[in-house]
Design an enzyme around this catalytic site. Structure first.
Site, PDB file in Angstrom:
ATOM      1  N   ARG A 134      71.602 -14.081   8.240  1.00 46.91           N
ATOM      2  CA  ARG A 134      72.714 -13.393   8.899  1.00 46.91           C
ATOM      3  C   ARG A 134      72.865 -13.942  10.305  1.00 46.91           C
ATOM      4  O   ARG A 134      71.914 -13.913  11.083  1.00 46.91           O
ATOM      5  CB  ARG A 134      72.352 -11.904   9.012  1.00 46.91           C
ATOM      6  CG  ARG A 134      73.240 -11.019   8.258  1.00 46.91           C
ATOM      7  CD  ARG A 134      72.958  -9.581   8.375  1.00 46.91           C
ATOM      8  NE  ARG A 134      72.075  -9.060   9.392  1.00 46.91           N
ATOM      9  CZ  ARG A 134      72.037  -7.794   9.741  1.00 46.91           C
ATOM     10  NH1 ARG A 134      72.859  -6.938   9.177  1.00 46.91           N
ATOM     11  NH2 ARG A 134      71.193  -7.360  10.639  1.00 46.91           N
ATOM     12  N   THR A 174      77.775 -12.609  14.620  1.00 43.93           N
ATOM     13  CA  THR A 174      78.880 -12.179  13.741  1.00 43.93           C
ATOM     14  C   THR A 174      78.394 -11.274  12.607  1.00 43.93           C
ATOM     15  O   THR A 174      79.206 -10.591  11.979  1.00 43.93           O
ATOM     16  CB  THR A 174      79.557 -13.396  13.094  1.00 43.93           C
ATOM     17  OG1 THR A 174      78.593 -14.039  12.234  1.00 43.93           O
ATOM     18  CG2 THR A 174      80.030 -14.405  14.142  1.00 43.93           C
ATOM     19  N   ASP A 201      60.704 -10.586   8.865  1.00 46.86           N
ATOM     20  CA  ASP A 201      59.671 -10.670   9.909  1.00 46.86           C
ATOM     21  C   ASP A 201      58.434  -9.869   9.516  1.00 46.86           C
ATOM     22  O   ASP A 201      57.299 -10.288   9.766  1.00 46.86           O
ATOM     23  CB  ASP A 201      60.216 -10.131  11.248  1.00 46.86           C
ATOM     24  CG  ASP A 201      61.089 -11.160  11.957  1.00 46.86           C
ATOM     25  OD1 ASP A 201      61.104 -12.328  11.521  1.00 46.86           O
ATOM     26  OD2 ASP A 201      61.753 -10.787  12.935  1.00 46.86           O
ATOM     27  N   ASP A 244      63.036  -5.492  10.592  1.00 47.16           N
ATOM     28  CA  ASP A 244      63.433  -6.781  10.000  1.00 47.16           C
ATOM     29  C   ASP A 244      62.474  -7.106   8.855  1.00 47.16           C
ATOM     30  O   ASP A 244      61.298  -7.421   9.090  1.00 47.16           O
ATOM     31  CB  ASP A 244      63.385  -7.873  11.086  1.00 47.16           C
ATOM     32  CG  ASP A 244      63.936  -9.194  10.567  1.00 47.16           C
ATOM     33  OD1 ASP A 244      63.472  -9.662   9.504  1.00 47.16           O
ATOM     34  OD2 ASP A 244      64.838  -9.750  11.209  1.00 47.16           O
TER      35      ASP A 244
HETATM   36  C1  PRP Z   1      68.193  -9.797   6.018  1.00 43.05           C
HETATM   37  C2  PRP Z   1      67.956  -9.195   4.647  1.00 43.05           C
HETATM   38  C3  PRP Z   1      69.260  -9.428   3.946  1.00 43.05           C
HETATM   39  C4  PRP Z   1      70.260  -9.318   5.048  1.00 43.05           C
HETATM   40  C5  PRP Z   1      70.937  -7.971   4.942  1.00 43.05           C
HETATM   41  O1  PRP Z   1      68.056 -11.159   5.981  1.00 43.05           O
HETATM   42  O2  PRP Z   1      66.854  -9.723   3.982  1.00 43.05           O
HETATM   43  O3  PRP Z   1      69.339 -10.699   3.310  1.00 43.05           O
HETATM   44  O4  PRP Z   1      69.527  -9.396   6.296  1.00 43.05           O
HETATM   45  O5  PRP Z   1      71.938  -7.861   5.871  1.00 43.05           O
HETATM   46  P1  PRP Z   1      73.470  -7.729   5.481  1.00 43.05           P
HETATM   47  O6  PRP Z   1      73.554  -6.738   4.378  1.00 43.05           O
HETATM   48  O7  PRP Z   1      74.105  -7.231   6.750  1.00 43.05           O
HETATM   49  O8  PRP Z   1      73.966  -9.086   5.078  1.00 43.05           O
HETATM   50  P2  PRP Z   1      68.046 -12.036   7.315  1.00 43.05           P
HETATM   51  O9  PRP Z   1      69.419 -12.526   7.640  1.00 43.05           O
HETATM   52  O10 PRP Z   1      67.350 -11.277   8.407  1.00 43.05           O
HETATM   53  O11 PRP Z   1      67.239 -13.306   6.887  1.00 43.05           O
HETATM   54  P3  PRP Z   1      65.674 -13.445   6.541  1.00 43.05           P
HETATM   55  O12 PRP Z   1      65.437 -12.703   5.252  1.00 43.05           O
HETATM   56  O13 PRP Z   1      65.516 -14.912   6.398  1.00 43.05           O
HETATM   57  O14 PRP Z   1      64.869 -12.873   7.672  1.00 43.05           O
HETATM   58  N1  URA Z   2      68.057  -7.015   7.706  1.00 43.91           N
HETATM   59  C1  URA Z   2      66.824  -6.484   7.888  1.00 43.91           C
HETATM   60  O1  URA Z   2      65.812  -7.167   7.659  1.00 43.91           O
HETATM   61  N2  URA Z   2      66.729  -5.213   8.310  1.00 43.91           N
HETATM   62  C2  URA Z   2      67.812  -4.452   8.554  1.00 43.91           C
HETATM   63  O2  URA Z   2      67.649  -3.280   8.936  1.00 43.91           O
HETATM   64  C3  URA Z   2      69.079  -5.015   8.368  1.00 43.91           C
HETATM   65  C4  URA Z   2      69.177  -6.308   7.928  1.00 43.91           C
END
Ligand code: PRP
Ligand code: URA
Length: 209
Positions: free
Chosen positions: A103, A107, A202, A199
């Site tokens: 994400r 944005t 993380d 997160d």
């Molecule tokens: C997180 C999560 C989803 C997304 C959800 O991923 O694992 O894929 O955010 O958010 P949304 O519904 O608003 O799209 P992130 O972008 O943090 O990537 P990561 O899993 O690599 O940390």
């Molecule tokens: N992605 C995450 O990992 N946590 C949230 O709360 C939202 C998006």
């Protein structure tokens, strides 16, 4: 919402509490998430179609069953990887595709960086795995990629969902059944789920420390 199923097994509720706890370290977070994923897999696969077969016991022939449709698990990288082990434990013959999305922090729109799917998506049941359904942008994009490659039957599985994400996904893809263990209150200004668990990527991989 008719295409939303809340998984409310008591052991899932117990595990989700451990996952929400800010004091739970990454090593425990990973193992609890894996166990929770297995419990979720039971619920998600409850409606699987079976085909009757004959099986020979040491004593005689009797009726048995095999699962009719091939199953493809599709984790959304990175955090979806945390659910794969638990699902594979319950569905050992599942094939696994990957969708790399992150994400954009400003944005909140998903940016793709990797796509790899098994062949023959059309005849399979695709189960998309991502612990977090926040704005729904990543989920909508993932399902669109799958449909563009021929997938017809798709389930979306999350651990925690925000109402906005469920709305976005169900309006964009009304044919996709959504599973989650908790429908949380709302998103904050940065698109994080409240109360949520932080997160997820993380916390699984220890990259927030
Ligand atoms: C997180 C999560 C989803 C997304 C959800 O991923 O694992 O894929 O955010 O958010 P949304 O519904 O608003 O799209 P992130 O972008 O943090 O990537 P990561 O899993 O690599 O940390
Ligand atoms: N992605 C995450 O990992 N946590 C949230 O709360 C939202 C998006």
């Amino acid at each position: 919402m008719k295409n939303l199923t809340i998984i409310s097994h008591p052991l899932v509720k117990r595990d989700l509490t451990l996952l929400r706890n800010v004091k739970t370290p990454s090593n425990i977070f990973r193992s609890v998430l894996r166990r929770t994923a297995s419990l979720m897999a039971y619920e998600v696969t409850n409606g699987l179609r079976l085909r009757g077969v004959t099986v020979r016991t040491p004593l005689e022939r009797t009726k048995g069953y095999v699962v009719r449709d091939p199953i493809i698990l599709i984790p959304i990288l990175r955090a979806g990887l945390g659910l794969v082990g638990g699902f594979v434990e319950v569905i050992p013959d599942a094939r696994v595709g990957h969708i790399g999305l992150y994400r954009d922090e400003e944005t909140l729109k998903p940016v793709d960086y990797y796509l790899k799917f098994p062949k023959k998506l059309a005849g399979a049941l695709s189960i998309v795995l991502d612990p977090m359904l926040a704005t729904g942008g990543s989920a909508v994009a993932a399902v669109s990629y799958l449909k563009a490659r021929g997938a017809k039957k798709i389930l979306f599985v999350s651990l925690v969902a925000a109402p906005a994400g469920v709305r976005h996904l169900s309006r964009s893809h009304p044919d996709v059944q959504i599973y989650t263990c908790a429908l949380d209150r709302q998103l904050n200004a940065k698109g994080y789920i409240l109360p949520g668990l932080g997160d997820a990527g993380d916390r699984i991989f220890g990259t927030g420390e």
